[in-house]
Write a protein that holds these residues in place. Structure first.
Motif, mmCIF file in Angstrom:
data_model
loop_
_atom_site.group_PDB
_atom_site.id
_atom_site.type_symbol
_atom_site.label_atom_id
_atom_site.label_comp_id
_atom_site.label_asym_id
_atom_site.label_seq_id
_atom_site.Cartn_x
_atom_site.Cartn_y
_atom_site.Cartn_z
ATOM 1 N N TYR A 139 26.482 -3.563 -26.291
ATOM 2 C CA TYR A 139 27.545 -3.944 -27.235
ATOM 3 C C TYR A 139 27.036 -4.144 -28.661
ATOM 4 O O TYR A 139 27.807 -4.446 -29.561
ATOM 5 C CB TYR A 139 28.216 -5.257 -26.805
ATOM 6 C CG TYR A 139 29.037 -5.199 -25.542
ATOM 7 C CD1 TYR A 139 29.505 -4.005 -25.026
ATOM 8 C CD2 TYR A 139 29.380 -6.384 -24.873
ATOM 9 C CE1 TYR A 139 30.261 -3.978 -23.867
ATOM 10 C CE2 TYR A 139 30.139 -6.359 -23.722
ATOM 11 C CZ TYR A 139 30.575 -5.156 -23.216
ATOM 12 O OH TYR A 139 31.316 -5.142 -22.079
ATOM 13 N N VAL A 186 23.375 -11.541 -27.069
ATOM 14 C CA VAL A 186 23.850 -12.917 -27.245
ATOM 15 C C VAL A 186 22.879 -13.892 -26.570
ATOM 16 O O VAL A 186 21.999 -13.492 -25.810
ATOM 17 C CB VAL A 186 25.304 -13.092 -26.732
ATOM 18 C CG1 VAL A 186 26.293 -12.488 -27.706
ATOM 19 C CG2 VAL A 186 25.480 -12.534 -25.336
ATOM 20 N N PHE A 237 22.736 -16.137 -24.128
ATOM 21 C CA PHE A 237 22.371 -16.286 -22.713
ATOM 22 C C PHE A 237 21.413 -15.172 -22.278
ATOM 23 O O PHE A 237 20.628 -15.347 -21.342
ATOM 24 C CB PHE A 237 23.611 -16.351 -21.803
ATOM 25 C CG PHE A 237 24.309 -15.029 -21.578
ATOM 26 C CD1 PHE A 237 23.845 -14.116 -20.642
ATOM 27 C CD2 PHE A 237 25.445 -14.702 -22.302
ATOM 28 C CE1 PHE A 237 24.493 -12.896 -20.432
ATOM 29 C CE2 PHE A 237 26.099 -13.491 -22.091
ATOM 30 C CZ PHE A 237 25.609 -12.587 -21.156
ATOM 31 N N CYS A 244 27.691 -16.451 -26.386
ATOM 32 C CA CYS A 244 28.811 -15.885 -25.622
ATOM 33 C C CYS A 244 29.772 -17.030 -25.317
ATOM 34 O O CYS A 244 29.408 -17.966 -24.593
ATOM 35 C CB CYS A 244 28.293 -15.277 -24.321
ATOM 36 S SG CYS A 244 29.604 -14.936 -23.124
ATOM 37 N N PRO A 245 31.012 -16.978 -25.842
ATOM 38 C CA PRO A 245 31.936 -18.086 -25.600
ATOM 39 C C PRO A 245 32.165 -18.352 -24.106
ATOM 40 O O PRO A 245 32.277 -19.500 -23.687
ATOM 41 C CB PRO A 245 33.233 -17.640 -26.283
ATOM 42 C CG PRO A 245 32.795 -16.650 -27.307
ATOM 43 C CD PRO A 245 31.579 -15.970 -26.756
ATOM 44 N N MET A 246 32.209 -17.301 -23.292
ATOM 45 C CA MET A 246 32.441 -17.538 -21.869
ATOM 46 C C MET A 246 31.288 -18.326 -21.236
ATOM 47 O O MET A 246 31.526 -19.197 -20.399
ATOM 48 C CB MET A 246 32.622 -16.226 -21.108
ATOM 49 C CG MET A 246 32.764 -16.470 -19.619
ATOM 50 S SD MET A 246 33.371 -15.079 -18.723
ATOM 51 C CE MET A 246 32.049 -13.945 -18.873
ATOM 52 N N ASN A 266 26.246 -14.394 -17.396
ATOM 53 C CA ASN A 266 26.817 -14.932 -18.639
ATOM 54 C C ASN A 266 27.045 -16.434 -18.478
ATOM 55 O O ASN A 266 28.174 -16.919 -18.378
ATOM 56 C CB ASN A 266 28.160 -14.257 -18.962
ATOM 57 C CG ASN A 266 28.036 -12.760 -19.131
ATOM 58 O OD1 ASN A 266 27.177 -12.140 -18.513
ATOM 59 N ND2 ASN A 266 28.888 -12.171 -19.949
ATOM 60 N N CYS A 320 36.523 -14.080 -20.582
ATOM 61 C CA CYS A 320 36.038 -13.427 -21.802
ATOM 62 C C CYS A 320 37.264 -12.917 -22.550
ATOM 63 O O CYS A 320 37.987 -12.055 -22.037
ATOM 64 C CB CYS A 320 35.123 -12.268 -21.427
ATOM 65 S SG CYS A 320 34.898 -11.127 -22.808
ATOM 66 N N VAL A 345 37.403 -10.977 -25.005
ATOM 67 C CA VAL A 345 37.283 -9.556 -25.381
ATOM 68 C C VAL A 345 37.900 -8.681 -24.280
ATOM 69 O O VAL A 345 38.499 -7.637 -24.561
ATOM 70 C CB VAL A 345 35.789 -9.184 -25.580
ATOM 71 C CG1 VAL A 345 35.616 -7.706 -25.904
ATOM 72 C CG2 VAL A 345 35.161 -10.054 -26.658
ATOM 73 N N HIS A 346 37.769 -9.115 -23.037
ATOM 74 C CA HIS A 346 38.264 -8.317 -21.910
ATOM 75 C C HIS A 346 39.635 -8.750 -21.395
ATOM 76 O O HIS A 346 40.375 -7.920 -20.873
ATOM 77 C CB HIS A 346 37.233 -8.331 -20.771
ATOM 78 C CG HIS A 346 36.016 -7.528 -21.111
ATOM 79 N ND1 HIS A 346 34.895 -8.079 -21.683
ATOM 80 C CD2 HIS A 346 35.769 -6.192 -21.018
ATOM 81 C CE1 HIS A 346 33.999 -7.127 -21.912
ATOM 82 N NE2 HIS A 346 34.507 -5.973 -21.521
ATOM 83 N N GLU A 359 35.309 -7.870 -16.080
ATOM 84 C CA GLU A 359 35.765 -9.122 -16.700
ATOM 85 C C GLU A 359 37.248 -9.029 -17.062
ATOM 86 O O GLU A 359 37.831 -9.994 -17.566
ATOM 87 C CB GLU A 359 34.956 -9.429 -17.961
ATOM 88 C CG GLU A 359 33.535 -9.854 -17.657
ATOM 89 C CD GLU A 359 32.683 -10.002 -18.899
ATOM 90 O OE1 GLU A 359 33.237 -10.055 -20.017
ATOM 91 O OE2 GLU A 359 31.445 -10.055 -18.758
ATOM 92 N N CYS A 382 33.518 -7.841 -29.672
ATOM 93 C CA CYS A 382 32.840 -9.108 -29.382
ATOM 94 C C CYS A 382 32.165 -9.540 -30.682
ATOM 95 O O CYS A 382 31.137 -8.982 -31.084
ATOM 96 C CB CYS A 382 31.806 -8.940 -28.267
ATOM 97 S SG CYS A 382 30.911 -10.482 -27.969
ATOM 98 N N MET A 412 28.436 -10.568 -30.483
ATOM 99 C CA MET A 412 27.524 -9.434 -30.299
ATOM 100 C C MET A 412 27.333 -8.693 -31.634
ATOM 101 O O MET A 412 26.271 -8.133 -31.901
ATOM 102 C CB MET A 412 28.100 -8.455 -29.278
ATOM 103 C CG MET A 412 27.866 -8.859 -27.854
ATOM 104 S SD MET A 412 26.188 -8.448 -27.367
ATOM 105 C CE MET A 412 26.233 -8.874 -25.639
HETATM 106 FE FE1 SF4 Z 1 30.574 -12.894 -23.805
HETATM 107 FE FE2 SF4 Z 1 32.756 -11.378 -23.639
HETATM 108 FE FE3 SF4 Z 1 31.063 -11.045 -25.675
HETATM 109 FE FE4 SF4 Z 1 30.394 -10.309 -23.174
HETATM 110 S S1 SF4 Z 1 32.007 -9.452 -24.449
HETATM 111 S S2 SF4 Z 1 29.105 -11.422 -24.624
HETATM 112 S S3 SF4 Z 1 31.377 -11.943 -21.959
HETATM 113 S S4 SF4 Z 1 32.298 -12.884 -25.225
#
Ligand code: SF4
Ligand code: 13P
Length: 354
Positions: A39, A74, A76, A100-102, A133, A218, A220-221, A246, A306, A309
């Motif tokens: 990403y 990111v 994690f 990563c917010p999730m 994640n 997430c 984004v998904h 996701e 994202c 990212m």
């Molecule tokens: Fe986190 Fe979603 Fe970004 Fe993946 S796409 S890093 S799960 S926020």
């Protein structure tokens, strides 16, 4: 003098930054490995020695002997590399604010609280599984309780592994990956519970569940909808729709296929020339695939970026590398020894089982 400011590159044209990065890479040779998630923007991933999904990146992080690992992704992901790092290895993340917010939707303490409440109805037959994640703290919680990490490419394998260890799974933090995996294994909906960490249900309501999924997501998904899939099929008759796990269940069901980022890339690679592939995942990857496969059309299911990212830019990569070459690395990712021990246990179980 320590290397600390991006301002020094304000007047540098892009070509000068690229040339300097390549020069540092050549100078450091085997001392440096650059890892990049799919990403990432082209401007940073172009330097990656290895680009991959979360599983591939963990495997690379565990294998490399390079003294310095520069992780474009990111937090994690870089934290996982730090957990797996050998003694003396240094992991640097160019932008430590790229979270990563999730992964932040569950803490180790919250997970422990849920585990204790669920133990009241399930006894000691719970195997916790956490998505990659997640924070090292959550991975450590899982490791302490005999569980494992999984990624989007091996979630089913790890669920099967967990059912060989016990009768119940507590999965965190992504509700959708957990739901998609459990339903595809044939676990009926009635045996699937959802754990809202803000307002937990009374555990006795989950007595009949075999899998309980944490209510994280997430954005984004989850922004992809069934209507997006239907609109894409109308606009591109005969197209292939592939999405990331996701995504919500109904979107996954409406799509033709789903898979990790590496799985999505494989679908595009294997599609015949002239095909249109509609992809439900992060926009930078979709754009790159469209450029890399000029004989196919790769379009986004909807434009979804994202933002974290996307934070890693050319000057961040250069600044981080300058700090390494100067012998004073900045943005070093570290995990305390106790947390790292248990998180490593959970990661090793994944790497062995997959
Ligand atoms: Fe986190 Fe979603 Fe970004 Fe993946 S796409 S890093 S799960 S926020
Ligand atoms: P992959 O492991 O499929 O690359 O997924 C990572 C991720 O963050 C997806 O949002």
């Amino acid at each position: 003098m320590p290397v600390t400011t991006l301002a020094r590159y304000r007047d540098w044209p892009e070509e000068r930054m690229v040339a300097r990065i390549l020069e540092i890479k050549a100078q450091l040779g085997d001392e440096l490995t650059i890892l990049g998630h799919h990403y990432q923007r082209d401007e940073s991933i172009q330097f990656a020695d290895y680009r991959g999904d979360s599983l591939g990146l963990s495997e690379q992080a565990a294998q490399t002997d390079a003294r310095h690992i520069l992780f474009c992704g990111v937090y994690f992901m870089a934290e996982t590399a730090a957990v797996l790092a050998k003694s003396g290895q240094v992991v640097v993340q160019p932008v430590p604010e790229a979270l990563c917010p999730m992964a932040r939707m569950a803490t180790g303490a919250e997970a422990q609280g849920a585990y204790e409440l669920l133990s009241g109805v399930w006894g000691d037959s719970i195997v916790p599984i956490t998505y990659q994640n997640s924070t090292a703290d959550v991975k450590a919680f899982v490791g302490r309780h005999g569980g494992a990490v999984c990624t989007s490419s091996n979630a089913r394998q790890l669920f099967e592994w967990a059912f060989r260890q016990g009768e119940h799974i507590l999965f965190l933090p992504d509700e959708h990956l957990g739901t998609n995996t459990a339903l595809d294994m044939g676990i009926p909906r009635e045996q699937l519970g959802v754990w809202n960490p803000i307002k937990p249900v009374r555990p006795e309501y989950l007595a009949n569940a075999r899998v309980v999924v944490w209510q994280g997501f997430c954005s984004v998904h989850t922004r992809f909808t069934v209507e997006d899939v239907r609109a894409a099929r109308e606009r591109y008759p005969g197209c292939i729709v592939v999405v990331h796990p996701e995504c919500r269940r109904e979107v996954v069901v409406e799509a033709d296929q789903y898979g990790s980022t590496t799985g999505i890339i494989r679908v595009v690679e294997q599609a015949p020339a002239g095909a249109t592939i509609v992809v439900g995942t992060e926009y930078h990857l979709v754009q790159r695939l469209n450029a890399e496969f000029p004989d196919k059309m790769v379009v986004p299911l909807a434009v979804s970026v994202c933002n974290t990212m996307a934070m890693t830019r050319l000057p961040h990569v250069l600044l981080a590398l300058e700090s390494i070459v100067a012998g004073e690395p900045i943005n070093v990712v570290s995990v305390d020894a106790e947390t790292a021990h248990w998180a490593r246990m959970a990661l090793k179980r994944m790497l062995e089982a997959s």
